[in-house]
Design a protein around this motif. Structure first.
Motif, PDB file in Angstrom:
ATOM      1  N   ALA A  57       6.079   9.806  -2.438  1.00  0.00           N
ATOM      2  CA  ALA A  57       5.135   8.738  -2.780  1.00  0.00           C
ATOM      3  C   ALA A  57       4.993   7.804  -1.590  1.00  0.00           C
ATOM      4  N   ALA A  58       3.839   7.151  -1.504  1.00  0.00           N
ATOM      5  CA  ALA A  58       3.614   6.211  -0.402  1.00  0.00           C
ATOM      6  C   ALA A  58       2.524   5.225  -0.778  1.00  0.00           C
ATOM      7  N   VAL A  59       2.594   4.068  -0.167  1.00  0.00           N
ATOM      8  CA  VAL A  59       1.533   3.075  -0.244  1.00  0.00           C
ATOM      9  C   VAL A  59       0.975   2.945   1.166  1.00  0.00           C
ATOM     10  N   LEU A  60      -0.327   3.141   1.293  1.00  0.00           N
ATOM     11  CA  LEU A  60      -0.978   3.023   2.591  1.00  0.00           C
ATOM     12  C   LEU A  60      -1.834   1.763   2.591  1.00  0.00           C
ATOM     13  N   ASN A  61      -1.842   1.094   3.705  1.00  0.00           N
ATOM     14  CA  ASN A  61      -2.659  -0.103   3.883  1.00  0.00           C
ATOM     15  C   ASN A  61      -3.904   0.256   4.676  1.00  0.00           C
ATOM     16  N   PHE A  62      -4.953  -0.507   4.474  1.00  0.00           N
ATOM     17  CA  PHE A  62      -6.254  -0.269   5.092  1.00  0.00           C
ATOM     18  C   PHE A  62      -6.563  -1.386   6.083  1.00  0.00           C
ATOM     19  N   ARG A  63      -7.196  -1.006   7.176  1.00  0.00           N
ATOM     20  CA  ARG A  63      -7.777  -1.996   8.089  1.00  0.00           C
ATOM     21  C   ARG A  63      -8.874  -1.303   8.881  1.00  0.00           C
ATOM     22  N   PHE A  64      -9.864  -2.103   9.269  1.00  0.00           N
ATOM     23  CA  PHE A  64     -10.883  -1.561  10.153  1.00  0.00           C
ATOM     24  C   PHE A  64     -10.254  -1.320  11.515  1.00  0.00           C
ATOM     25  N   SER A  65     -10.729  -0.329  12.203  1.00  0.00           N
ATOM     26  CA  SER A  65     -10.230   0.018  13.527  1.00  0.00           C
ATOM     27  C   SER A  65     -10.468  -1.129  14.496  1.00  0.00           C
TER      28      SER A  65
END
Length: 91
Positions: A57-65
């Motif tokens: 399991a994992a939690v991924l974070n988002f960001r614009f490049s």
């Protein structure tokens, strides 16, 4: 807002990127997914989720490049596409 999905350990990280891209209002803007366990390499999208250290399991974070202009990033108010937001609001 969190997007939650189930993937098999042998699926490529590219599948996760595709799902996130489908959920975005501005799917043409480059973005990154990151976590403490995600090991970046030139072919990371071709690696399975297991090879990336994202199983079980994992939690991924988002960001614009970093390639996206800062002024453009500052003007983005809604990350999630309007169709998906309408479905969420109906719940």
């Amino acid at each position: 807002l969190m997007i939650q999905a189930l993937f098999k350990a042998n699926e490529n990280l590219q599948s996760v990127y595709e799902l996130v891209s489908e959920c975005l209002e501005f799917d043409s803007l480059p973005f990154e997914l990151f976590s403490h366990s995600l090991k970046k390499s030139p072919n990371v999208n071709n690696q399975t989720l297991a090879e990336c250290g994202l199983c079980p399991a994992a939690v991924l974070n988002f960001r614009f490049s970093d390639l996206v202009d800062e002024k453009l990033k500052a003007n983005v108010r809604n990350y999630i596409n309007s169709d998906l937001m309408a479905k969420i609001q109906d719940l």
